[in-house]
Design an enzyme around this catalytic site. Structure first.
Site, mmCIF file in Angstrom:
data_model
loop_
_atom_site.group_PDB
_atom_site.id
_atom_site.type_symbol
_atom_site.label_atom_id
_atom_site.label_comp_id
_atom_site.label_asym_id
_atom_site.label_seq_id
_atom_site.Cartn_x
_atom_site.Cartn_y
_atom_site.Cartn_z
ATOM 1 N N ASP A 104 0.846 -1.194 0.000
ATOM 2 C CA ASP A 104 0.000 0.000 0.000
ATOM 3 C C ASP A 104 0.882 1.245 0.000
ATOM 4 O O ASP A 104 2.052 1.202 0.403
ATOM 5 C CB ASP A 104 -0.886 0.028 1.257
ATOM 6 C CG ASP A 104 -1.830 -1.152 1.301
ATOM 7 O OD1 ASP A 104 -2.176 -1.683 0.226
ATOM 8 O OD2 ASP A 104 -2.205 -1.558 2.425
HETATM 9 N N1 URA Z 1 -1.152 -6.046 3.677
HETATM 10 C C1 URA Z 1 -1.650 -4.795 3.734
HETATM 11 O O1 URA Z 1 -2.689 -4.558 4.338
HETATM 12 N N2 URA Z 1 -0.965 -3.819 3.134
HETATM 13 C C2 URA Z 1 0.189 -4.013 2.472
HETATM 14 O O2 URA Z 1 0.772 -3.069 1.950
HETATM 15 C C3 URA Z 1 0.697 -5.328 2.432
HETATM 16 C C4 URA Z 1 0.004 -6.330 3.038
#
Ligand code: URA
Length: 236
Positions: A104
């Site tokens: 993310d």
């Molecule tokens: N899980 C998440 O919620 N975000 C990420 O960036 C990676 C795994």
């Protein structure tokens, strides 16, 4: 055998159009002979390709370990926002590298970038059982029943069933989460489903590949031969 223009463009040093121009101007030789046309077939691993007499080194694939900072998208391009590719120099961007799985925008940590589609697929497919380990800080107090729920396999609000996962509590509000899959916002959604929203998330490892802590946020380096060999072995 590959097209000469494709092989030269894959080095990232020239675009396809620039390669055509180099060939047209007689600046490219293959095994000592002037290249006749950009479409000439060459064996990239065996042919000695030179531009202006300088041998061109050729790599089948490129593998980059990046310490992703928060604030960048794990995408190859975006009309409005900066992506992790913006941290790389032009010759690497031209290779067509892509992130192996998305982090993310606000997640930090280990991001592998490569143009090796087969390895990418294997690292991400749950079939190959590659552990991805995340460090998370949450709002609230983690408990033994959260650990159990993760081990049993959490069902998210939209009915999505997660495979059994490992939750290790480090302190009251920090933990390590180990997953073998990578659904959208998975760690955040799993912890939120337990009433413990994530306030900070960092990926530490994928299989045996650990984030090199000498890399500052935003820095990157090529994988070593050892790192690559072990990753390949793990996904064979
Ligand atoms: N899980 C998440 O919620 N975000 C990420 O960036 C990676 C795994």
């Amino acid at each position: 055998m590959e097209r000469l223009d494709k092989v030269l463009a894959a080095t990232g040093r020239w675009s396809r159009r620039e390669v055509k121009e180099l060939v047209r101007r007689g600046r490219v030789t293959v095994d000592g002979r002037l290249a006749a046309a950009p479409e000439d077939k060459v064996d990239p691993a065996a042919s000695r390709i030179c531009v202006d007499g300088e041998p061109v080194s050729w790599e089948a694939f490129v593998y980059i370990m990046m310490h992703k900072p928060a604030g960048l998208l794990s995408a190859t391009e975006d009309a409005r926002q900066k992506t992790v590719l913006d941290l790389l120099p032009a010759e690497l961007r031209r290779r067509g590298l892509a992130p192996v799985g998305r982090l993310d925008k606000d997640t930090e940590g280990l991001l592998l970038l490569t143009d090796d589609g087969m390895l990418t697929h294997r690292l991400l497919s749950p079939k190959y059982h590659v552990d991805k380990v995340y460090f998370a800080q949450v709002k609230g107090e983690l408990t033994a029943s959260d650990v159990e729920a993760f081990a049993d396999g959490i069902t998210l609000g939209d009915g999505l069933v997660c495979r059994p996962a490992k939750l290790e509590i480090l302190t009251g509000d920090t933990c390590l989460v180990t997953l073998q899959e990578g659904k959208f916002h998975q760690v955040k959604r799993m912890l939120a489903s337990r009433g413990k929203p994530v306030v900070y998330l960092k990926r530490l490892s994928m299989g045996s590949l650990r984030l090199d802590e000498r890399l500052e946020k935003g820095q990157y380096r090529r994988l070593t031969e050892d790192e690559l060999r072990v990753l390949r072995d793990e996904t064979a």
